[in-house]
Design an enzyme around this catalytic site. Structure first.
Site, PDB file in Angstrom:
ATOM      1  N   ARG A  94       0.831  -1.204   0.000  1.00 51.58           N
ATOM      2  CA  ARG A  94       0.000   0.000   0.000  1.00 51.58           C
ATOM      3  C   ARG A  94       0.868   1.258   0.000  1.00 51.58           C
ATOM      4  O   ARG A  94       0.533   2.247  -0.640  1.00 51.58           O
ATOM      5  CB  ARG A  94      -0.966   0.024   1.188  1.00 51.58           C
ATOM      6  CG  ARG A  94      -2.045  -1.037   1.090  1.00 51.58           C
ATOM      7  CD  ARG A  94      -2.878  -0.862  -0.191  1.00 51.58           C
ATOM      8  NE  ARG A  94      -3.824  -1.929  -0.332  1.00 51.58           N
ATOM      9  CZ  ARG A  94      -3.840  -2.801  -1.346  1.00 51.58           C
ATOM     10  NH1 ARG A  94      -2.971  -2.720  -2.309  1.00 51.58           N
ATOM     11  NH2 ARG A  94      -4.735  -3.747  -1.400  1.00 51.58           N
ATOM     12  N   GLU A  97       2.036   1.509  -3.455  1.00 47.74           N
ATOM     13  CA  GLU A  97       0.918   1.982  -4.254  1.00 47.74           C
ATOM     14  C   GLU A  97       0.732   3.493  -4.080  1.00 47.74           C
ATOM     15  O   GLU A  97       0.520   4.212  -5.062  1.00 47.74           O
ATOM     16  CB  GLU A  97      -0.359   1.245  -3.831  1.00 47.74           C
ATOM     17  CG  GLU A  97      -1.601   1.655  -4.589  1.00 47.74           C
ATOM     18  CD  GLU A  97      -2.833   0.921  -4.092  1.00 47.74           C
ATOM     19  OE1 GLU A  97      -3.668   0.587  -4.947  1.00 47.74           O
ATOM     20  OE2 GLU A  97      -2.960   0.689  -2.869  1.00 47.74           O
ATOM     21  N   SER A 120      15.193  15.103   1.937  1.00 47.15           N
ATOM     22  CA  SER A 120      16.178  14.204   2.509  1.00 47.15           C
ATOM     23  C   SER A 120      15.527  13.035   3.245  1.00 47.15           C
ATOM     24  O   SER A 120      14.537  13.200   3.954  1.00 47.15           O
ATOM     25  CB  SER A 120      17.070  14.974   3.491  1.00 47.15           C
ATOM     26  OG  SER A 120      17.986  14.112   4.109  1.00 47.15           O
TER      27      SER A 120
END
Length: 153
Positions: A94, A97, A120
């Site tokens: 997820r 995704e 960063s």
């Protein structure tokens, strides 16, 4: 129960996880013993960060690990150990995704606000907490990274 002598950082990571589970210790408790945030400490225990001598000693004492773990915990690790392609674990997928779908928009908005550079992952903070919600509790993740502009030369 002292664990055997360690021959790699990966062995130390497995021993940390096994000892924590066997003792029923929460990551937050490990973090308290080490003196760092639960997010940083968990990543470090998974082999992604370098412990100081004192932090390593506190961890080894808490989990009753063999002293041979000390040197491995203070060794700079090979970071980013998710292999190529999408992760198999549903929770990690997820996140993959989210970056696949929203990554280009995040990149564009950061560039629009800050200019040409990166956020960063070294000068970085993260905090994870439960957010109560009547429709089902939510996972609240706050991520903050220093902006690093690309230099012209």
């Amino acid at each position: 129960m002292t664990m055997p002598v360690f021959e790699s950082r990966e062995e130390v990571t497995h021993a940390i996880i096994a000892a924590r589970v066997a003792r029923g210790i929460r990551w937050a408790d490990v973090a308290t013993a080490v003196g760092r945030s639960k997010e940083w400490t968990t990543a470090a225990c998974f082999g992604q960060m370098t412990f100081s001598k004192g932090e390593a000693e506190a961890l080894v004492a808490l989990l009753d690990l063999d002293p041979s773990a000390l040197a491995w915990l203070q060794t700079v690790p090979y970071k980013g150990t998710l292999g190529g392609g999408a992760p198999d674990d549903p929770l990690l997928y997820r996140w993959y995704e989210m970056i696949s779908v929203y990554g280009p928009a995040i990149k564009e908005l950061i560039h629009e606000e800050f200019g040409d550079g990166i956020m960063s992952a070294i000068d970085f903070k993260m905090h994870i907490e439960r957010e109560p919600d009547p429709a089902g509790d939510r996972v609240h993740v706050n991520i903050s990274g220093k902006f690093l502009p690309y230099k012209k030369y």
